[in-house]
Design an enzyme around this catalytic site. Structure first.
Site, PDB file in Angstrom:
ATOM      1  CE  LYS A 151      36.330  35.048  69.112  1.00 25.40           C
ATOM      2  NZ  LYS A 151      35.941  36.945  69.049  1.00 25.40           N
ATOM      3  CD  GLU A 226      51.355  34.085  60.875  1.00 27.88           C
ATOM      4  OE1 GLU A 226      51.668  33.775  60.890  1.00 27.88           O
ATOM      5  OE2 GLU A 226      51.085  32.812  59.987  1.00 27.88           O
ATOM      6  CB  CYS A 260      50.804  41.561  62.539  1.00 32.04           C
ATOM      7  SG  CYS A 260      50.546  40.634  61.079  1.00 32.04           S
ATOM      8  CD  GLU A 354      51.626  44.377  67.584  1.00 31.57           C
ATOM      9  OE1 GLU A 354      51.285  43.497  68.135  1.00 31.57           O
ATOM     10  OE2 GLU A 354      51.971  44.082  65.949  1.00 31.57           O
TER      11      GLU A 354
HETATM   12  P1  NAD Z   1      43.797  39.918  70.480  1.00 28.76           P
HETATM   13  O1  NAD Z   1      44.093  38.642  70.348  1.00 28.76           O
HETATM   14  O2  NAD Z   1      42.088  40.744  71.599  1.00 28.76           O
HETATM   15  O3  NAD Z   1      41.903  39.211  69.501  1.00 28.76           O
HETATM   16  C1  NAD Z   1      42.157  38.368  68.869  1.00 28.76           C
HETATM   17  C2  NAD Z   1      41.166  37.999  68.534  1.00 28.76           C
HETATM   18  O4  NAD Z   1      41.782  36.995  69.464  1.00 28.76           O
HETATM   19  C3  NAD Z   1      39.738  38.333  68.699  1.00 28.76           C
HETATM   20  O5  NAD Z   1      38.838  37.295  68.130  1.00 28.76           O
HETATM   21  C4  NAD Z   1      39.007  38.564  70.013  1.00 28.76           C
HETATM   22  O6  NAD Z   1      37.761  38.147  70.430  1.00 28.76           O
HETATM   23  C5  NAD Z   1      39.698  36.799  70.241  1.00 28.76           C
HETATM   24  N1  NAD Z   1      40.437  36.395  72.031  1.00 28.76           N
HETATM   25  C6  NAD Z   1      40.675  37.482  72.907  1.00 28.76           C
HETATM   26  N2  NAD Z   1      41.427  37.055  73.846  1.00 28.76           N
HETATM   27  C7  NAD Z   1      40.504  35.547  73.476  1.00 28.76           C
HETATM   28  C8  NAD Z   1      41.315  34.343  74.858  1.00 28.76           C
HETATM   29  N3  NAD Z   1      41.229  34.637  75.719  1.00 28.76           N
HETATM   30  N4  NAD Z   1      40.887  33.474  74.172  1.00 28.76           N
HETATM   31  C9  NAD Z   1      40.055  33.159  72.919  1.00 28.76           C
HETATM   32  N5  NAD Z   1      40.203  34.208  72.007  1.00 28.76           N
HETATM   33  C10 NAD Z   1      40.707  35.948  72.209  1.00 28.76           C
HETATM   34  O7  NAD Z   1      44.308  40.588  69.094  1.00 28.76           O
HETATM   35  P2  NAD Z   1      43.649  42.150  68.906  1.00 28.76           P
HETATM   36  O8  NAD Z   1      43.908  43.373  69.525  1.00 28.76           O
HETATM   37  O9  NAD Z   1      42.246  41.851  68.252  1.00 28.76           O
HETATM   38  O10 NAD Z   1      44.682  42.452  67.501  1.00 28.76           O
HETATM   39  C11 NAD Z   1      45.726  42.947  67.289  1.00 28.76           C
HETATM   40  C12 NAD Z   1      46.918  41.981  67.927  1.00 28.76           C
HETATM   41  O11 NAD Z   1      46.445  40.810  66.661  1.00 28.76           O
HETATM   42  C13 NAD Z   1      48.619  42.345  67.699  1.00 28.76           C
HETATM   43  O12 NAD Z   1      49.403  41.949  68.146  1.00 28.76           O
HETATM   44  C14 NAD Z   1      49.240  42.267  66.158  1.00 28.76           C
HETATM   45  O13 NAD Z   1      50.116  42.246  65.966  1.00 28.76           O
HETATM   46  C15 NAD Z   1      48.352  41.286  65.100  1.00 28.76           C
HETATM   47  N6  NAD Z   1      47.936  40.911  64.115  1.00 28.76           N
HETATM   48  C16 NAD Z   1      48.701  39.276  63.848  1.00 28.76           C
HETATM   49  C17 NAD Z   1      48.683  39.076  62.361  1.00 28.76           C
HETATM   50  C18 NAD Z   1      49.888  37.718  61.881  1.00 28.76           C
HETATM   51  O14 NAD Z   1      49.114  37.660  61.294  1.00 28.76           O
HETATM   52  N7  NAD Z   1      51.195  37.770  62.654  1.00 28.76           N
HETATM   53  C19 NAD Z   1      48.145  39.638  61.435  1.00 28.76           C
HETATM   54  C20 NAD Z   1      47.459  40.773  61.792  1.00 28.76           C
HETATM   55  C21 NAD Z   1      47.304  41.245  63.700  1.00 28.76           C
END
Ligand code: NAD
Length: 452
Positions: A151, A226, A260, A354
């Site tokens: 997804k 993650e 991240c 963050e």
């Molecule tokens: P997000 O949590 O909004 O979205 C991530 C993914 O989850 C997207 O595909 C989104 O569509 C999906 N999603 C959103 N709400 C959902 C729900 N209720 N149920 C299931 N899926 C859902 O995050 P983002 O804004 O896309 O990404 C940024 C975040 O990701 C930052 O906090 C960053 O630190 C983190 N990040 C972490 C790592 C790591 O390896 N630790 C790597 C990259 C990004």
């Protein structure tokens, strides 16, 4: 879902969002494909994964350009990302023949363990590194014999959709790797709720990660998380200050800070604070922010208008700005690299939260204990850097920091062959490296009696 080029605000593509029923149909196909995929002989599964990796390599430039257009990544970085997907697939293509169990000494028989695939795995990917993060979930999951649903994030589905086409062209059977573009709370959530999905790999925000933990609980679904980070870059007085200052901007501003692992807190020993800030100012002025299609560009735009507004909220007009870099004007979600130096970091939002943008906060510290206490004063624990010429201090500090990925006198943190993941609220479990396969398999123990 409209995919916009964040550098121009032009529409790049429109992609239909999957409904719950469409996700269910994809899960049914993945479930149907599982028995045959797990039965593929190890050597053949390895060959298919190598063919998939070669296909990615053949189309690396096309994939990189797609990433430039949908995510605003500089072309050089996007090429690295396509290469990282290829390399992760090659690395785990060596796994099928090496998924060995144990033979454990027991009385009255033979005891064997087997590593068995879980079944259908859902990989939920964020928009900040669409290709690498897809690969970190997909490659070990497939190698271990699972079928996979990806997804992708709403803003960036295009590379994932193309990667799934390339998998079919490489010979992966139908249903083994599918992409279900869609909204997080609909398509992503359905994967977490669906009883036939046996594991979720989620990379994204800590808020959604916590929701997914709860969603996975009713089915005791396996989960790798993650999540966010607020990593520290600690500069001791005895460090190579020129090198520490020259590299610090890239440790936080690369990918426009949407990383991240961004070292978004710089801790500098008080004795060298002024000298370091002088060197850092020169380094920040040299960061090339601009058109991602240009080879010389180092930093592109932010992903979207709402994200630009969020990042901007951390730099109000009265913010304690030490200095800033430059960014283009006109269309696109641009934000100039910004260095903040508040008189007191306690309670300062950009120090604790963050930002996920090109904003870094700098604070002085007195000694090793002070540096470690400041670095650990966060709910996150993903990565961090330590700059010193004293090997003992480097190791003491690395061991004392509650984070999963530390680097000394460098900022590297993610290699596909070493483990990656977070302490505390930065995540659960580890991806990459030799151990990732454990989280895509169950261990089965079988005892054979040899008694007469
Ligand atoms: P997000 O949590 O909004 O979205 C991530 C993914 O989850 C997207 O595909 C989104 O569509 C999906 N999603 C959103 N709400 C959902 C729900 N209720 N149920 C299931 N899926 C859902 O995050 P983002 O804004 O896309 O990404 C940024 C975040 O990701 C930052 O906090 C960053 O630190 C983190 N990040 C972490 C790592 C790591 O390896 N630790 C790597 C990259 C990004």
């Amino acid at each position: 879902m409209q995919v916009l080029n964040p550098a121009t605000e032009q529409v790049v593509a429109t992609v239909p969002a999957s409904s719950v029923e469409e996700v269910d149909a994809a899960v049914a196909r993945a479930r149907a494909a599982f028995p045959a995929w797990r039965a593929v002989a190890p050597g053949d599964r390895a060959r298919l994964l190598r063919a998939f990796a070669e296909r990615i390599d053949l189309h690396a430039e096309e994939l990189a350009l797609l990433e430039v257009r949908q995510a605003g990544h500089p072309i050089g970085q996007a090429r690295w990302e396509a290469g990282n997907l290829r390399d992760t697939l090659f690395y785990y293509s060596a796994a099928p023949e090496r998924l060995t169990g144990l033979q454990i000494p027991v009385a009255g028989g033979v005891d064997l363990t087997f590593k068995e695939p879980l079944g259908v795995v859902g990989v939920i990917v964020p928009w900040n590194f669409p290709m690498p993060i897809l690969g970190w979930g997909v490659a070990p999951a497939l190698a271990a014999g699972n079928t996979v649903l990806v997804k992708p994030a709403e803003w960036t589905p295009l590379t994932a959709l193309r990667v799934a086409e390339l998998a079919l062209e490489a010979g992966l059977p139908e249903g083994v790797l599918q992409v279900v573009p869609g909204e997080g709370p609909v398509a992503g959530r359905r994967l977490a709720d669906h009883p036939d999905v046996r594991k979720i790999v989620f990379t994204g925000s800590t808020r959604v990660g916590k929701e997914l933990m709860a969603a996975c609980a009713p089915n005791v679904k396996r989960l790798t998380l993650e999540l966010g980070g607020k990593s520290a870059n600690i500069v001791y007085a005895d460090a190579d200050l020129e090198k520490a200052a020259a590299t610090a901007p890239y440790a936080v501003f690369e990918n426009a800070g949407q990383d991240c692992c961004a070292r978004s807190r710089i801790l500098v020993q008080r004795d060298v604070y002024d000298r370091f800030m002088g060197l850092l100012e020169t380094a920040v002025a040299g960061v090339v922010v601009g058109d991602p299609e240009q080879e010389k560009t180092e930093v592109g735009p932010l992903i979207s208008a709402p994200h630009l507004a969020k990042v901007g909220s951390y730099v109000p007009s009265d913010a304690p700005v030490a200095f800033r870099g430059s960014a283009p004007e006109g269309p696109g979600y641009w934000f100039a690299p910004t260095v903040l130096a508040p008189a007191d970091v306690r309670g300062f939002p950009a120090w604790h939260e963050e930002v996920f943008g090109p904003v870094v906060t700098v604070a002085p510290f007195t000694d090793e204990a002070d540096a470690i206490a400041l670095a650990n004063d966060t709910a996150y624990g993903l990565s961090g850097s330590i700059w010193t010429r004293d090997v003992g201090r480097a190791l003491r500090t690395a061991r004392a920091i509650e984070a999963g990925n530390l680097s000394v006198n460098s900022h590297s943190s993610v290699r596909y062959w070493t483990p990656f993941g977070g302490y505390k609220q930065s995540g659960l479990g580890r991806e990459l490296g030799p151990d990732a396969l454990d989280s895509f398999t169950e261990t089965k123990n079988v005892f054979l009696s040899t008694e007469l």
